[in-house]
Structures are given as structure tokens and as C-alpha cells.
Motif scaffolding. Structure first.
Motif, PDB file in Angstrom:
ATOM      1  N   THR A   1       0.828  -1.207   0.000  1.00 54.93           N
ATOM      2  CA  THR A   1       0.000   0.000   0.000  1.00 54.93           C
ATOM      3  C   THR A   1       0.860   1.254   0.000  1.00 54.93           C
ATOM      4  O   THR A   1       0.552   2.239  -0.700  1.00 54.93           O
ATOM      5  CB  THR A   1      -0.926   0.001   1.230  1.00 54.93           C
ATOM      6  OG1 THR A   1      -1.765  -1.164   1.195  1.00 54.93           O
ATOM      7  CG2 THR A   1      -1.811   1.242   1.248  1.00 54.93           C
ATOM      8  N   THR A   2       1.957   1.234   0.753  1.00 56.19           N
ATOM      9  CA  THR A   2       2.880   2.378   0.762  1.00 56.19           C
ATOM     10  C   THR A   2       3.500   2.598  -0.608  1.00 56.19           C
ATOM     11  O   THR A   2       3.592   3.736  -1.093  1.00 56.19           O
ATOM     12  CB  THR A   2       3.983   2.145   1.811  1.00 56.19           C
ATOM     13  OG1 THR A   2       3.392   2.059   3.101  1.00 56.19           O
ATOM     14  CG2 THR A   2       4.988   3.288   1.797  1.00 56.19           C
TER      15      THR A   2
ATOM     16  N   GLN B   1       2.228   1.684  -3.492  1.00 58.06           N
ATOM     17  CA  GLN B   1       1.191   2.156  -4.408  1.00 58.06           C
ATOM     18  C   GLN B   1       0.907   3.634  -4.196  1.00 58.06           C
ATOM     19  O   GLN B   1       0.700   4.390  -5.154  1.00 58.06           O
ATOM     20  CB  GLN B   1      -0.082   1.350  -4.212  1.00 58.06           C
ATOM     21  CG  GLN B   1      -1.203   1.698  -5.181  1.00 58.06           C
ATOM     22  CD  GLN B   1      -0.814   1.455  -6.620  1.00 58.06           C
ATOM     23  OE1 GLN B   1      -0.595   0.322  -7.030  1.00 58.06           O
ATOM     24  NE2 GLN B   1      -0.715   2.513  -7.408  1.00 58.06           N
ATOM     25  N   HIS B   2       0.888   4.078  -2.939  1.00 56.91           N
ATOM     26  CA  HIS B   2       0.688   5.501  -2.650  1.00 56.91           C
ATOM     27  C   HIS B   2       1.801   6.344  -3.257  1.00 56.91           C
ATOM     28  O   HIS B   2       1.548   7.382  -3.877  1.00 56.91           O
ATOM     29  CB  HIS B   2       0.619   5.720  -1.133  1.00 56.91           C
ATOM     30  CG  HIS B   2       0.657   7.168  -0.746  1.00 56.91           C
ATOM     31  ND1 HIS B   2       1.769   7.760  -0.180  1.00 56.91           N
ATOM     32  CD2 HIS B   2      -0.274   8.146  -0.865  1.00 56.91           C
ATOM     33  CE1 HIS B   2       1.514   9.041   0.040  1.00 56.91           C
ATOM     34  NE2 HIS B   2       0.289   9.297  -0.364  1.00 56.91           N
TER      35      HIS B   2
ATOM     36  N   ALA C   1       1.329   6.481  -7.105  1.00 61.56           N
ATOM     37  CA  ALA C   1       0.253   7.395  -7.497  1.00 61.56           C
ATOM     38  C   ALA C   1       0.629   8.840  -7.225  1.00 61.56           C
ATOM     39  O   ALA C   1       0.326   9.736  -8.018  1.00 61.56           O
ATOM     40  CB  ALA C   1      -1.026   7.035  -6.739  1.00 61.56           C
ATOM     41  N   LEU C   2       1.310   9.079  -6.108  1.00 62.20           N
ATOM     42  CA  LEU C   2       1.703  10.432  -5.717  1.00 62.20           C
ATOM     43  C   LEU C   2       2.593  11.079  -6.765  1.00 62.20           C
ATOM     44  O   LEU C   2       2.458  12.267  -7.087  1.00 62.20           O
ATOM     45  CB  LEU C   2       2.435  10.366  -4.374  1.00 62.20           C
ATOM     46  CG  LEU C   2       2.955  11.672  -3.778  1.00 62.20           C
ATOM     47  CD1 LEU C   2       1.813  12.565  -3.374  1.00 62.20           C
ATOM     48  CD2 LEU C   2       3.856  11.357  -2.577  1.00 62.20           C
TER      49      LEU C   2
ATOM     50  N   TYR D   1      -1.987   1.645 -11.396  1.00 62.33           N
ATOM     51  CA  TYR D   1      -2.590   0.788 -10.378  1.00 62.33           C
ATOM     52  C   TYR D   1      -2.339  -0.690 -10.659  1.00 62.33           C
ATOM     53  O   TYR D   1      -2.818  -1.544  -9.897  1.00 62.33           O
ATOM     54  CB  TYR D   1      -4.095   1.040 -10.301  1.00 62.33           C
ATOM     55  CG  TYR D   1      -4.449   2.331  -9.616  1.00 62.33           C
ATOM     56  CD1 TYR D   1      -4.616   2.395  -8.246  1.00 62.33           C
ATOM     57  CD2 TYR D   1      -4.583   3.503 -10.355  1.00 62.33           C
ATOM     58  CE1 TYR D   1      -4.921   3.591  -7.617  1.00 62.33           C
ATOM     59  CE2 TYR D   1      -4.900   4.709  -9.742  1.00 62.33           C
ATOM     60  CZ  TYR D   1      -5.063   4.738  -8.371  1.00 62.33           C
ATOM     61  OH  TYR D   1      -5.364   5.922  -7.748  1.00 62.33           O
TER      62      TYR D   1
ATOM     63  N   PRO E   1      -5.404   5.769  -0.028  1.00 57.78           N
ATOM     64  CA  PRO E   1      -4.310   6.748   0.014  1.00 57.78           C
ATOM     65  C   PRO E   1      -4.013   7.411  -1.327  1.00 57.78           C
ATOM     66  O   PRO E   1      -3.345   8.449  -1.365  1.00 57.78           O
ATOM     67  CB  PRO E   1      -3.107   5.908   0.484  1.00 57.78           C
ATOM     68  CG  PRO E   1      -3.703   4.752   1.212  1.00 57.78           C
ATOM     69  CD  PRO E   1      -4.966   4.443   0.472  1.00 57.78           C
ATOM     70  N   THR E   2      -4.518   6.839  -2.432  1.00 60.45           N
ATOM     71  CA  THR E   2      -4.224   7.410  -3.750  1.00 60.45           C
ATOM     72  C   THR E   2      -5.262   8.431  -4.202  1.00 60.45           C
ATOM     73  O   THR E   2      -5.076   9.064  -5.250  1.00 60.45           O
ATOM     74  CB  THR E   2      -4.140   6.294  -4.811  1.00 60.45           C
ATOM     75  OG1 THR E   2      -5.443   5.720  -5.017  1.00 60.45           O
ATOM     76  CG2 THR E   2      -3.185   5.195  -4.384  1.00 60.45           C
TER      77      THR E   2
ATOM     78  N   SER F   1      -4.040  11.953  -5.060  1.00 59.62           N
ATOM     79  CA  SER F   1      -3.288  11.988  -6.316  1.00 59.62           C
ATOM     80  C   SER F   1      -4.219  11.992  -7.518  1.00 59.62           C
ATOM     81  O   SER F   1      -3.942  12.647  -8.531  1.00 59.62           O
ATOM     82  CB  SER F   1      -2.347  10.781  -6.391  1.00 59.62           C
ATOM     83  OG  SER F   1      -1.423  10.789  -5.323  1.00 59.62           O
TER      84      SER F   1
ATOM     85  N   ASP G   1      -3.348  15.478   0.920  1.00 56.10           N
ATOM     86  CA  ASP G   1      -2.611  14.239   1.188  1.00 56.10           C
ATOM     87  C   ASP G   1      -1.815  14.362   2.487  1.00 56.10           C
ATOM     88  O   ASP G   1      -0.697  14.868   2.509  1.00 56.10           O
ATOM     89  CB  ASP G   1      -1.683  13.905   0.018  1.00 56.10           C
ATOM     90  CG  ASP G   1      -1.191  12.464   0.080  1.00 56.10           C
ATOM     91  OD1 ASP G   1      -1.131  11.901   1.179  1.00 56.10           O
ATOM     92  OD2 ASP G   1      -0.883  11.905  -0.992  1.00 56.10           O
TER      93      ASP G   1
ATOM     94  N   ARG H   1      -0.505  11.923   4.164  1.00 60.90           N
ATOM     95  CA  ARG H   1       0.675  11.059   4.087  1.00 60.90           C
ATOM     96  C   ARG H   1       1.851  11.798   3.461  1.00 60.90           C
ATOM     97  O   ARG H   1       2.994  11.609   3.878  1.00 60.90           O
ATOM     98  CB  ARG H   1       0.359   9.809   3.253  1.00 60.90           C
ATOM     99  CG  ARG H   1      -0.477   8.763   3.976  1.00 60.90           C
ATOM    100  CD  ARG H   1      -0.787   7.608   3.043  1.00 60.90           C
ATOM    101  NE  ARG H   1      -1.490   6.538   3.718  1.00 60.90           N
ATOM    102  CZ  ARG H   1      -1.022   5.298   3.836  1.00 60.90           C
ATOM    103  NH1 ARG H   1       0.151   4.978   3.338  1.00 60.90           N
ATOM    104  NH2 ARG H   1      -1.726   4.364   4.453  1.00 60.90           N
TER     105      ARG H   1
END
Length: 515
Positions: free
Chosen positions: A298-299, A301-302, A305-306, A349, A434-435, A438, A485, A487
Motif C-alpha cells: 500500500t505504501t 502504491q501511494h 500514485a503520488l 494501479y 491513500p491514492t 493523487s 494528502d 501522508r
């Protein structure tokens, strides 16, 4: 797309291995530098050449890619993912690669006239023959590069890719200025592979011995056969659009589509695929701890996307001025370019899901996903090719782009469900949430031309318009990211420490934590 503890003993000399954070940093450096050089060279070559030259080389390259995929995918993933790897495994793998490289290179040369005949493009024969050494050079790089990636030595990989991109780019531009036409692109590919090969063997500490044990290959084979199957499926699913554009529409439509696809694809390279290079070795270390595994995925992927989605939105905003700058030979490319930025956003993704499945030892699931997408692509693109055979090249490229986006939506949904929910046992909403900032930032950036139109702002020369649209889109997306965001703000504060204690971690107006 749906592309452990330290191993003992490794074939490389004992040394302190870099951490995942360092590997991610160098992965970004190597990809950003390579893509930056490639983007600049692509712009110059597109300005000097035309869609036909780009199309012929794209049609030849996809033929070479089939052969390279047969060689590359299986053993690389097996070497990186395997918990226990010995020098005998590497020696055996290298021996197999050399022999296979010679055989497959010869097969490519022999089948080049057939590929030209199928595509009804006589020039493809000599272009494919000229590019066939790429297969053998690829075979010689597979094992040493896998050794470096397994040990997260991305600084060494960065040196190789950056130097190869710069040198080959200079060669390609010089030859184009001299009027070499399609051969400027051919020479660029050959020089890139050769320089990369030389630098790779210079920076890699591993050297093969004369040992060749058949039992070592058997150890790698079980994983390799599934991974190679997935690699072939990935090749078919990712290259079906180029293959059928060439088969049905010819080099001009292929050149337009290839340029439109290449720019967003390079942005995905520098953002999400930079993480993909680190994902397999880093996730493999967590394969026995599923909670830590899904958190790390997940981190990643974030982060992908970021960095990826806002940049793709900026490219959408700048598509019109960019095509105007490249010249009238590229007229009509702006529509497929904007559409393929959407395809790239969807692809962001998917690219980490393949390494996730490989890291937990389930390459068969990855192969099934990729082959399904590949077969679906064959059916869909063949249908588009049949229906639009007599249309303009720009319209043909646009139709292929729309078909690619439609398939990507369906396959991404299936891939996320299979990987996150079924294979890993995670929550899809938690994986995707989390995305969301973005996504918003990318949409705001893409809408920048609407803002210029609403304010009746007209920018003159194409180059000035390109800079203006890109700068405003980047600024707007940056503001949206920063405000939405949390994060990101935590990450910046962690990296810069006490100097940024003034940064609020909650929404500036409500006091509530941002999403």
C-alpha cells in the motif's frame, strides 16, 4: 501493469546491502535520469523525423521484444525472488542464457522476412536484421543485472542505464541531423544496448565460473516456467496494441500511436515502475508476514500514485502545445496522447501487482491475468483494425487508445481483486484510499486548458504555450496534493525533520486530519 530474509549464500562478495529506502531512491534516480534523457531525445528526433520512421522502428522493436521476453522473464524473477541462491544457480543460469541468446538471435534473423511480409512493409526485413543483435546483448545482461537487483544495488544499475541513455541519445540525434532517417533510431537502440552491456559488466562484481550443474537449473525451473509464462502474457498484453496497429494500419498510424503512448509510458516508468524494480526484492522479504506485506504494498502504491498521476495530468494539459511544437507531421496526435495519459493513470494501479504475486510465490495467478488480458487485446484490437481500416491515421490511433483504456479498466479491477483481496488477504478500499488525493491532483492538472479558456488567456508560440500550460498545471496539482494528502505532509516532515515543524498535519480550516 500486472508486470524474505537475505539469501544465503549469494554469489556476490560479502558487503553491506543497501536498505529498501536507499534502493527506492536510486531506482528513482536511474529511471528519472534515463527517462529525462529519453524524453529530450524523443522530442528532438520527433521534430527531425516523422511518424513513418517511428512506426517502422516500433513495428520492428515489438518483434525483437518477443524474443527478449522469452529470454528475460523467467530466470530473472527466480533469481531475485529465491530465498536460497548459490553460485551454482547463477553459473547455470548464465550458461543457459548464453546458449539461448545465440539460438533465439538466429531465429529472429531467420524470421525477419516473414515479419516484414505479414506487415506488408518490405523495409522491416533489414531493420529487424539490424536490430537482432539486441537479443544476444540482452541475454548477456540478464544474470548480472538480476544479481544487482537482488542485492538492491540500484546505484550500480543507475550508472549503467544513465550512461547508455545519454550516449545512445547523442548518437541518434547526430545521425538524424545527418539525414540518416530510420537508421538514426536503429543506431540509437543498438548503441544503448551495447553501452549498457559494457557498463553493467564493469560495475557488477559477480563473474561466472566454468561450473555448470544441471541440478541448479532444476531448482530454478519450477518458478521460472510460471514466471516466463507470465512474461509472455505480459508481452502480449502490453504490445498487442502496437502489433495490431502495425498489422492493420501501417507505419504512419503506428508512429503516431507509438509517440502518443511513449510519453505517458515514460512518465509511468519514472514514477511507478521505479518502485516496481524495488517491489519484488523488498516484498519478497516480507512474504511470510502478510500484514507487513500489504502495508508495504500500500505504501509503494501511494508513492507511485503520488508521483505518477499528477504528472500524467500535466501531460494532458500540455498535449496540444506539445504536438504543435513537434510540427505538422504529428497533427492529430494530441487526442490519442491525452487518452493514453488516462491509460497510463490506470496502469499506475497495475504495475506493482505483478511483483506482489511473484513475491508471494504465485506467478501462475499473474500469468493467468496477463494471458487473459492479452487474448482479450487480440480480439478487441483486431476488431478495431477491421472496422477502421480505411480511416485517417490519427483516427485509427485514437480508436486503438480508446480500446486500450476500456480493457485496462476491466483488467485492473480484476487484478486488484485477485491480488489484494484473494492472494494477499487485504482490504481493497484501504489499498486504494491513500491514492485519492493523487487522483484529484491529476484531474485538476488535466483541466488546466479549461481554466485558460474560461479566463480567455491566449498564449502565443507553441513552446511558450507548452511551458505556460505545464507550469500552471504543475502548480495547481501541487497545491491540491499538499492540501489533501496527509501522508505526503508526514513524509516531507519526516525527511526534513525539525526544520518543518510548522507544517500542519491537519486540514488548515477545519482542524481535522486530511485524507
Amino acid at each position: 501493469m500486472v508486470t524474505a530474509p537475505p539469501a544465503e549464500p549469494t554469489a556476490a562478495p560479502a558487503a553491506k546491502k543497501p536498505g529498501v529506502g536507499s534502493a527506492i531512491g536510486w531506482s528513482y534516480v536511474l529511471t528519472a535520469g534515463r527517462v529525462g534523457a529519453t524524453v529530450l531525445v524523443t522530442f528532438v528526433l520527433a521534430k527531425l523525423l516523422g511518424p513513418s520512421e517511428f512506426g517502422v522502428v516500433a513495428m520492428a522493436t515489438v518483434f525483437i521484444t518477443v524474443a527478449q521476453t522469452i529470454l528475460q522473464q523467467g530466470l530473472v524473477s527466480a533469481i531475485v525472488q529465491r530465498d536460497k541462491l548459490t553460485p551454482e544457480h547463477l553459473d547455470a543460469a548464465f550458461g543457459v542464457m548464453v546458449i539461448s541468446g545465440v539460438v533465439v538471435c538466429g531465429a529472429v534473423a531467420a524470421l525477419s522476412p516473414v515479419w516484414a511480409l505479414v506487415n506488408r512493409e518490405p523495409q522491416l526485413t533489414v531493420v529487424c536484421l539490424s536490430l537482432s543483435p539486441l537479443v544476444l546483448m540482452q541475454a548477456l545482461t540478464i544474470v548480472p543485472e538480476a544479481v544487482l537487483r537482488r542485492d538492491l544495488q540500484f546505484r550500480s544499475v543507475a550508472l549503467r542505464t544513465l550512461s547508455a541513455s545519454v550516449v545512445s541519445g547523442v548518437v541518434g540525434v547526430v545521425l538524424a541531423l545527418m539525414g540518416a532517417g530510420v537508421w538514426a533510431l536503429v543506431a540509437q537502440s543498438l548503441v544503448n544496448a551495447f553501452v549498457g552491456l559494457v557498463v553493467l559488466w564493469t560495475v557488477c562484481p559477480w563473474r561466472p565460473s566454468r561450473r555448470f550443474q544441471l541440478g541448479a537449473i532444476r531448482d530454478l525451473w519450477k518458478f521460472s516456467v510460471h514466471s516466463a509464462n507470465a512474461g509472455l502474457g505480459s508481452m502480449l498484453s502490453s504490445k498487442a496494441d502496437i502489433i495490431f496497429t502495425g498489422l492493420f494500419f501501417g507505419p504512419i498510424a503506428t508512429g503516431i500511436y507509438r509517440l502518443a503512448a511513449r510519453l505517458p509510458d515514460m512518465l509511468v516508468d519514472v514514477t511507478v515502475r521505479s518502485l516496481q524494480q524495488v517491489a519484488l526484492p523488498s516484498l519478497s522479504r516480507l512474504q511470510k508476514d502478510r500484514d507487513a506485506f500489504i502495508r508495504h504494498l500500500t505504501t509503494l502504491q501511494h508513492l507511485g500514485a503520488l508521483t505518477g498521476l499528477p504528472l500524467l495530468g500535466v501531460l494532458v494539459a500540455a498535449a496540444g502545445p506539445l504536438v504543435d511544437f513537434l510540427g505538422p507531421q504529428w497533427a492529430g496526435t494530441e487526442v490519442p496522447l491525452a487518452l493514453l495519459c488516462g491509460y497510463g493513470a490506470l496502469n499506475a494501479y497495475g504495475v506493482l501487482l505483478g511483483p506482489a504475486l511473484q513475491a508471494i510465490g504465485q506467478p501462475a495467478k499473474l500469468a493467468a491475468i496477463l494471458w487473459t488480458r492479452g487474448i482479450l487485446g487480440v480480439v478487441v484490437f483486431a476488431g478495431v483494425g477491421t472496422l477502421l481500416h480505411g480511416s485517417s491515421a490519427a483516427r485509427q490511433a485514437t480508436a486503438i487508445a480508446l480500446a486500450a483504456i476500456s480493457m485496462q479498466i476491466v483488467m485492473n479491477a480484476a487484478s486488484v481483486w485477485v491480488t489484494v483481496k484473494r492472494a494477499v488477504g487485504g482490504s481493497i478500499p484501504r489499498f486504494l484510499a491513500p491514492t485519492i488525493p493523487s487522483v484529484l491532483a491529476g484531474l485538476v492538472a488535466a483541466g488546466t486548458p479549461l481554466l485558460f479558456d474560461a479566463l480567455a488567456i491566449s498564449v502565443g508560440p507553441p513552446l511558450l504555450a507548452l511551458v505556460a500550460y505545464g507550469a500552471v498545471a504543475a502548480a495547481l496539482s501541487g497545491v491540491v496534493l499538499w492540501l489533501t494528502d496527509r501522508r505526503l505532509r508526514l513524509l516531507v516532515r519526516k525527511k526534513l525533520g525539525a526544520r518543518l515543524d510548522w507544517i500542519p498535519l491537519s486540514h488548515p480550516h477545519t482542524g481535522r486530519h486530511a485524507a
